[in-house]
Scaffold this motif. Structure first.
Motif, PDB file in Angstrom:
ATOM      1  N   ILE A   1     -27.624 -26.542 -16.966  1.00  0.00           N
ATOM      2  CA  ILE A   1     -26.989 -27.708 -17.002  1.00  0.00           C
ATOM      3  C   ILE A   1     -25.434 -27.563 -17.144  1.00  0.00           C
ATOM      4  O   ILE A   1     -25.038 -26.905 -18.041  1.00  0.00           O
ATOM      5  CB  ILE A   1     -27.527 -28.968 -18.335  1.00  0.00           C
ATOM      6  CG1 ILE A   1     -28.969 -28.914 -18.097  1.00  0.00           C
ATOM      7  CG2 ILE A   1     -26.641 -29.905 -18.461  1.00  0.00           C
ATOM      8  CD1 ILE A   1     -29.658 -29.545 -19.215  1.00  0.00           C
ATOM      9  N   VAL A   2     -24.684 -28.052 -16.303  1.00  0.00           N
ATOM     10  CA  VAL A   2     -23.166 -27.985 -16.325  1.00  0.00           C
ATOM     11  C   VAL A   2     -22.570 -29.178 -16.613  1.00  0.00           C
ATOM     12  O   VAL A   2     -22.808 -30.159 -15.619  1.00  0.00           O
ATOM     13  CB  VAL A   2     -22.596 -27.202 -15.125  1.00  0.00           C
ATOM     14  CG1 VAL A   2     -21.370 -26.986 -15.269  1.00  0.00           C
ATOM     15  CG2 VAL A   2     -23.388 -25.823 -14.975  1.00  0.00           C
ATOM     16  N   ILE A   3     -21.829 -29.366 -17.727  1.00  0.00           N
ATOM     17  CA  ILE A   3     -21.243 -30.598 -17.756  1.00  0.00           C
ATOM     18  C   ILE A   3     -19.713 -30.533 -17.976  1.00  0.00           C
ATOM     19  O   ILE A   3     -19.117 -29.758 -18.924  1.00  0.00           O
ATOM     20  CB  ILE A   3     -21.675 -31.417 -19.154  1.00  0.00           C
ATOM     21  CG1 ILE A   3     -23.030 -31.491 -19.444  1.00  0.00           C
ATOM     22  CG2 ILE A   3     -21.190 -32.810 -19.541  1.00  0.00           C
ATOM     23  CD1 ILE A   3     -23.667 -31.817 -20.802  1.00  0.00           C
ATOM     24  N   PRO A   4     -18.944 -31.241 -17.003  1.00  0.00           N
ATOM     25  CA  PRO A   4     -17.443 -31.137 -17.069  1.00  0.00           C
ATOM     26  C   PRO A   4     -16.906 -31.847 -18.276  1.00  0.00           C
ATOM     27  O   PRO A   4     -17.408 -32.770 -18.793  1.00  0.00           O
ATOM     28  CB  PRO A   4     -17.193 -32.004 -15.741  1.00  0.00           C
ATOM     29  CG  PRO A   4     -18.405 -32.376 -15.027  1.00  0.00           C
ATOM     30  CD  PRO A   4     -19.608 -32.128 -15.898  1.00  0.00           C
ATOM     31  N   VAL A   5     -15.986 -30.991 -18.826  1.00  0.00           N
ATOM     32  CA  VAL A   5     -15.359 -31.607 -19.957  1.00  0.00           C
ATOM     33  C   VAL A   5     -13.759 -31.450 -19.797  1.00  0.00           C
ATOM     34  O   VAL A   5     -13.444 -30.661 -19.026  1.00  0.00           O
ATOM     35  CB  VAL A   5     -15.916 -30.999 -21.310  1.00  0.00           C
ATOM     36  CG1 VAL A   5     -17.069 -31.227 -21.638  1.00  0.00           C
ATOM     37  CG2 VAL A   5     -15.659 -29.511 -21.102  1.00  0.00           C
ATOM     38  N   SER A   6     -12.965 -32.701 -20.401  1.00  0.00           N
ATOM     39  CA  SER A   6     -11.696 -32.534 -20.163  1.00  0.00           C
ATOM     40  C   SER A   6     -10.803 -32.457 -21.356  1.00  0.00           C
ATOM     41  O   SER A   6      -9.883 -31.712 -21.610  1.00  0.00           O
ATOM     42  CB  SER A   6     -11.093 -33.809 -19.290  1.00  0.00           C
ATOM     43  OG  SER A   6     -11.643 -34.990 -20.171  1.00  0.00           O
ATOM     44  N   LYS A   7     -11.124 -33.105 -22.394  1.00  0.00           N
ATOM     45  CA  LYS A   7     -10.514 -33.360 -23.353  1.00  0.00           C
ATOM     46  C   LYS A   7     -11.075 -32.439 -24.659  1.00  0.00           C
ATOM     47  O   LYS A   7     -12.251 -32.320 -24.611  1.00  0.00           O
ATOM     48  CB  LYS A   7     -10.620 -34.530 -24.153  1.00  0.00           C
ATOM     49  CG  LYS A   7      -9.571 -35.801 -23.890  1.00  0.00           C
ATOM     50  CD  LYS A   7      -9.649 -36.932 -24.179  1.00  0.00           C
ATOM     51  CE  LYS A   7      -9.191 -37.457 -25.355  1.00  0.00           C
ATOM     52  NZ  LYS A   7      -9.979 -38.947 -25.643  1.00  0.00           N
ATOM     53  N   PRO A   8     -10.143 -31.382 -25.107  1.00  0.00           N
ATOM     54  CA  PRO A   8     -10.422 -30.673 -26.228  1.00  0.00           C
ATOM     55  C   PRO A   8     -10.965 -31.354 -27.761  1.00  0.00           C
ATOM     56  O   PRO A   8     -10.643 -32.385 -27.611  1.00  0.00           O
ATOM     57  CB  PRO A   8      -9.224 -29.566 -26.711  1.00  0.00           C
ATOM     58  CG  PRO A   8      -8.044 -30.444 -26.165  1.00  0.00           C
ATOM     59  CD  PRO A   8      -8.661 -31.506 -25.129  1.00  0.00           C
ATOM     60  N   GLY A   9     -11.767 -31.020 -28.509  1.00  0.00           N
ATOM     61  CA  GLY A   9     -12.228 -31.615 -29.532  1.00  0.00           C
ATOM     62  C   GLY A   9     -13.701 -31.062 -30.046  1.00  0.00           C
ATOM     63  O   GLY A   9     -14.383 -30.287 -29.259  1.00  0.00           O
ATOM     64  N   VAL A  10     -14.049 -31.600 -31.184  1.00  0.00           N
ATOM     65  CA  VAL A  10     -15.535 -31.311 -31.528  1.00  0.00           C
ATOM     66  C   VAL A  10     -16.405 -32.384 -30.917  1.00  0.00           C
ATOM     67  O   VAL A  10     -16.327 -33.710 -31.051  1.00  0.00           O
ATOM     68  CB  VAL A  10     -15.663 -31.344 -32.953  1.00  0.00           C
ATOM     69  CG1 VAL A  10     -17.029 -30.907 -33.432  1.00  0.00           C
ATOM     70  CG2 VAL A  10     -14.864 -30.321 -33.611  1.00  0.00           C
ATOM     71  N   TYR A  11     -17.225 -32.065 -30.055  1.00  0.00           N
ATOM     72  CA  TYR A  11     -18.230 -32.698 -29.329  1.00  0.00           C
ATOM     73  C   TYR A  11     -19.616 -32.695 -30.148  1.00  0.00           C
ATOM     74  O   TYR A  11     -19.998 -31.843 -30.689  1.00  0.00           O
ATOM     75  CB  TYR A  11     -18.640 -32.509 -27.790  1.00  0.00           C
ATOM     76  CG  TYR A  11     -17.257 -32.767 -26.975  1.00  0.00           C
ATOM     77  CD1 TYR A  11     -15.970 -32.452 -27.374  1.00  0.00           C
ATOM     78  CD2 TYR A  11     -17.755 -33.358 -25.992  1.00  0.00           C
ATOM     79  CE1 TYR A  11     -15.063 -32.834 -26.350  1.00  0.00           C
ATOM     80  CE2 TYR A  11     -16.697 -33.464 -24.663  1.00  0.00           C
ATOM     81  CZ  TYR A  11     -15.195 -33.362 -25.070  1.00  0.00           C
ATOM     82  OH  TYR A  11     -14.270 -33.581 -24.094  1.00  0.00           O
ATOM     83  N   SER A  12     -20.493 -33.950 -29.752  1.00  0.00           N
ATOM     84  CA  SER A  12     -21.795 -33.856 -30.343  1.00  0.00           C
ATOM     85  C   SER A  12     -22.833 -33.735 -29.120  1.00  0.00           C
ATOM     86  O   SER A  12     -22.619 -34.466 -28.100  1.00  0.00           O
ATOM     87  CB  SER A  12     -22.075 -35.101 -31.190  1.00  0.00           C
ATOM     88  OG  SER A  12     -21.883 -35.010 -32.437  1.00  0.00           O
TER      89      SER A  12
END
Ligand SMILES: [Zn+2]
Length: 864
Positions: free
Chosen positions: A729-740
């Protein structure tokens, strides 16, 4: 006509007992023991109170006709008033009694009600009002007899009566001379019905309880706690329909469900073809007739509110072309519900139909629903809609006006009467969901165990009627009332259990120590008696703990079970444990290989057997010795529990290894799992591997995976089929930070491989369906010991920051090990946990990572 049957002794007594300082109830016993002393008492009273006359006000005025629930409550009220005042109270039923009654029970439409009670009309049928100005009569007014009955119990609570747990020992009755109060209180609840029952019941009349005492106590307690309601909902109807109309159904094969192109033969559980207008009309008429019958028998009875339209249990819904046109299984089942609901609304305005959202029709249908449909949900567990309990209730509450909830609270079969159902985590969270989503009815499957559930059900009874009440204050006041001056150590015990009961020698030692401390703080025999009940309950927990240390179905486990059962039956009268169910579970599940032997030892139908004859209640001396022995046997460990708060952050100067893209396997248990993941500057995607299943059920929806960014925005949400295939599973992310990252496993036993090069932390209580691979955790600077709770089927292996094995000295349950100097402020690890009982870190952050790249709550970085 006035129905006043008064006995002169009541009047004499009241005159006498109104004299200050003469209010002992033992006095009554002494006075009435012999005719001679009775006569001398009369003479004494006539001398002391020359102007005595009958007190017209020692009466309770009731409506002329009462339903049985109100009659029972009135009898209970009279008995309590006598215990409170020492005077005998009588019920009178006329509108014009001679003199004024102390207490008046009335329906909301009655004439002459105090003005303040008019506001009652705005509220539902369960609302009631208790009013008094301190001088005139007390008014208890409700829309229905059940509401008035509940009002009586609230009034008695206002007088200071408390039914803490279902036994006389836990009932507190104050002494007062007057029962008039200055009060103006409206009681209302969103929960029209509130009920619970203990799985397995009481077993009727049996050798362990030939008089069915415990059942009576619980039933009485439920009435007093206002566990009741005006509505009783029916269950599956398909089976009864099939039996009643077998001839017609067999004569018309097209009435029955088509599966794989073939009409099904008649059977008890067969579904009918919802798109066939003739069979639908037959079913509709049958439901109307059933409701008409109920209304005829008792127009306001609990069965006259709604008629069930739930299909036969199980699958097998019709798949003929016309049915498929109606939509999903839910659409089809609710098409039928709509049809009956319309007919009911037309013939019996104000009446309802009801059905479960269950099995294949757990999904919210796409079609509009009639407004007189009640839907019963089992939100926590038994559905595979991919929604968690809260989402499931929310989705349904948007669709229907009346929701009924069925939930499992500390069922004996799962807890064995341990206090493992968490008040803070489970009870309060669920109650919040129900309140927020306007749930109308609550039905709980629970346990008839005062020790594990009684105090929680006591709190729920009060919270259900007062949404502003503070749950912790209810538990505090429970302790205060039960233990008086000795309440503070007992408060600590119930506070601990409210969070989590962590079965271990340490917990048992702490419980015995709490009770011993309390014993030293009181000389009140009533409090001592309650503390002794607590000793018996903790001793039960200790025997169960010792039993579970043995392998089941061995000579050793059998010996322990014999001891446990003997204890259970000796303490049966306390209602602290659900004796009958424990007995069944012991014989049929835990020690099933020894079934014959245990049944012969405790023959449930033969009260003359020696074991029953010997199972007499413990004496106070025996219980006190039990406490001394418990304190000697179980020793507390030396550690201080600690919790950590704040945002999730990386450790300072963390030398993160980003060279490897190795992925670390996490074997997941079923349910919800949440990982905190740091998306650092420059990362463009989060990639991991996932596998769910294989699951054979073709209706299995798969497991949903969601990713929520640092701002709480859901950036990814997708179901993955439980087909047993690994996929990346590849999820694009753009903003840094702590995700859930959240995975909700629907009993598909999914596996996850997370990249070790990313900072992650699992924040749930840690359960593992299979022996877990290596998990890392942080020991804050300054921490001299490490304490955690485990209940694994095998012991875990613990490693320090250098990867060396740490000796746990054979400890199980709560484990405490020393942290050598210099090894604090570092990351340790373990492997090999396997259990559905959550593992919990007790004095270090409960933040488990798949690699040393860990995130911890900010406060963990402060030196301890
Ligand atoms: Zn059909």
């Amino acid at each position: 006509m006035i129905m006043m049957k008064r006995y002169i002794k009541g009047d004499l007594l009241s005159c006498f007992l109104n004299t200050p300082g003469c209010r002992s109830r033992n006095l009554m016993d002494i006075i009435f023991k012999s005719r001679k002393s009775w006569l001398s008492f009369m003479l004494l009273v006539m001398v002391l109170c020359p102007g005595w006359q009958a007190r017209a006000d020692d009466t309770v005025r009731t409506p002329d006709q009462m339903r049985s629930e109100l009659k029972l409550a009135v009898d209970d009220l009279l008995a309590h008033l006598q215990a409170i005042t020492g005077r005998e109270y009588q019920a009178v039923t006329s509108d014009k009694p001679q003199g004024e009654s102390d207490i008046i029970l009335a329906r909301s439409g009655a004439k002459g009600l105090p003005a303040t009670i008019a506001g009652l009309t705005e509220h539902n049928s369960q609302a009631y009002h208790v009013f008094g100005d301190g001088k005139g009569p007390m008014w208890i007014v409700g829309h229905s007899d059940l509401a008035i009955a509940n009002g009586l119990y609230s009034y008695l609570e206002l007088l200071g009566v408390r039914w803490l747990l279902p036994s006389e020992k836990w009932t507190v009755i104050p002494s007062r001379s007057s029962v008039k109060l200055s009060v103006d209180k409206l009681y209302q609840t969103q929960f029209l019905t509130r009920t619970f029952f203990g799985t397995g019941g009481f077993g009727g009349k049996h050798a362990g309880d030939p008089e069915m005492k415990i059942q009576r106590h619980w039933e009485q307690w439920m009435r007093r706690m206002r566990y009741n309601g005006p509505i009783k909902l029916g269950g599956h109807t398909g089976e009864a329909f099939n039996k009643t109309f077998r001839e017609q159904l067999e004569a018309h094969p097209q009435y029955l469900a088509m599966i794989d192109g073939k009409r099904q033969p008649w059977s008890v559980g067969v579904k009918f073809c919802v798109s066939n207008p003739d069979v639908l009309a037959l079913y509709t008429q049958w439901r109307l007739d059933t409701l008409a019958d109920a209304i005829k028998r008792d127009p306001n009875g609990p069965l006259s509110f709604a008629t069930s339209v739930d299909p036969a249990d199980g699958g097998g819904h019709c798949t003929c072309p016309d049915c498929l046109k109606l939509g999903s299984v839910s659409d089809r089942v609710f098409t039928c519900a709509n049809q009956v609901a319309k007919a009911v609304a037309q013939k019996f305005p104000g009446k309802f139909v009801n059905l479960y959202a269950y099995n294949e029709h757990a999904f919210v249908p796409g079609i509009d629903l009639e407004s007189n449909i009640i839907v019963s949900l089992v939100p926590y567990g038994l559905h595979r809609t991919g929604m968690n309990g809260q989402q499931f209730i929310e989705a349904w509450s948007r669709k229907v006006k009346m929701l009924s909830i069925y939930s499992y609270w500390g069922v004996t079969d799962w807890t064995m009467c341990r206090p493992t159902f968490s008040f803070n985590e489970s009870a309060l969270t669920q109650l919040d969901h129900w309140r927020e989503n306007n749930v109308s009815m609550i039905a709980l499957e629970s346990s008839h165990s005062s020790g594990s559930m009684g105090w929680i059900l006591y709190a729920l009874a009060h919270m259900a009627w007062d949404s502003t009440s503070d749950p912790h204050q209810i538990i505090d006041s429970f302790c205060q009332t039960a233990f008086g001056k000795a309440s503070s150590p007992m408060n600590r015990l119930f506070d601990r259990w409210s969070d989590h009961y962590l079965q271990s020698d340490h917990e048992l030692a702490t419980c015995f120590a709490n009770i011993q401390e309390a014993m030293g703080m009181t000389s009140d025999p009533a409090v001592q008696a309650r503390l002794r009940d607590m000793v018996l309950y903790v001793q039960y927990l200790a025997l169960l703990h010792d039993y579970e240390k043995e392998k089941a179905n061995t000579p050793e486990s059998l010996a322990m079970m014999k001891q446990l059962l003997e204890h259970v039956w000796k303490m049966h009268d306390t209602a602290m444990v659900h004796s009958y169910r424990i007995y069944q579970l012991a014989i049929h599940r835990r020690e099933n290989k020894h079934k014959t032997e245990l049944e012969a030892l405790w023959p449930i139908k033969d009260p003359t057997a020696q074991s029953w004859q010997q199972a007499t209640p413990y004496t106070s001396e025996q219980v006190d010795q039990m406490l001394i022995d418990g304190l000697a046997k179980y020793k507390p460990l030396d550690f201080k529990p600690q919790s950590y708060t704040g945002d999730y952050v990386t450790l300072p100067d963390d030398p993160m290894d980003t060279t490897t893209d190795k992925r670390h396997l996490v074997k997941m248990s079923t349910g919800e799992l949440e990982f905190k993941i740091l998306i650092s500057e420059g990362m463009t995607e989060l990639a991991f591997d996932f596998r769910a299943g294989p699951v054979k059920n073709p209706n299995h929806l798969g497991d949903p995976i969601t990713l929520v960014d640092a701002d709480g925005k859901t950036v990814y949400e997708k179901y993955f089929p439980a087909d047993g295939q690994w996929q990346e599973i590849v999820i694009p992310v753009s903003k840094p930070g702590v995700y859930s990252l959240k995975v909700y496993d629907q009993k598909a036993f999914c596996l996850l491989k997370l990249p070790q090069s990313v900072y992650t932390t699992m924040v749930n209580p840690f359960v593992s369906a299979d022996v877990c691979s290596r998990m890392y955790f942080y020991i804050p600077k300054g921490q001299k010991t490490l304490a955690f709770f485990e209940a694994g089927v095998i012991p875990i292996t613990l490693f320090n920051n250098k990867g060396q094995k740490v000796d746990m000295n054979g400890q199980r349950g709560i484990v405490v090990v020393d942290v050598p100097q210099g090894q604090d402020g570092t990351v340790w690890s373990f492997w090999g946990y396997k259990s559905y009982t959550p593992m919990r870190m007790l004095n270090v952050p409960h933040a488990l990572s798949v690699s040393p790249n860990i995130l911890v709550p900010e406060s963990a970085l402060e030196v301890q």
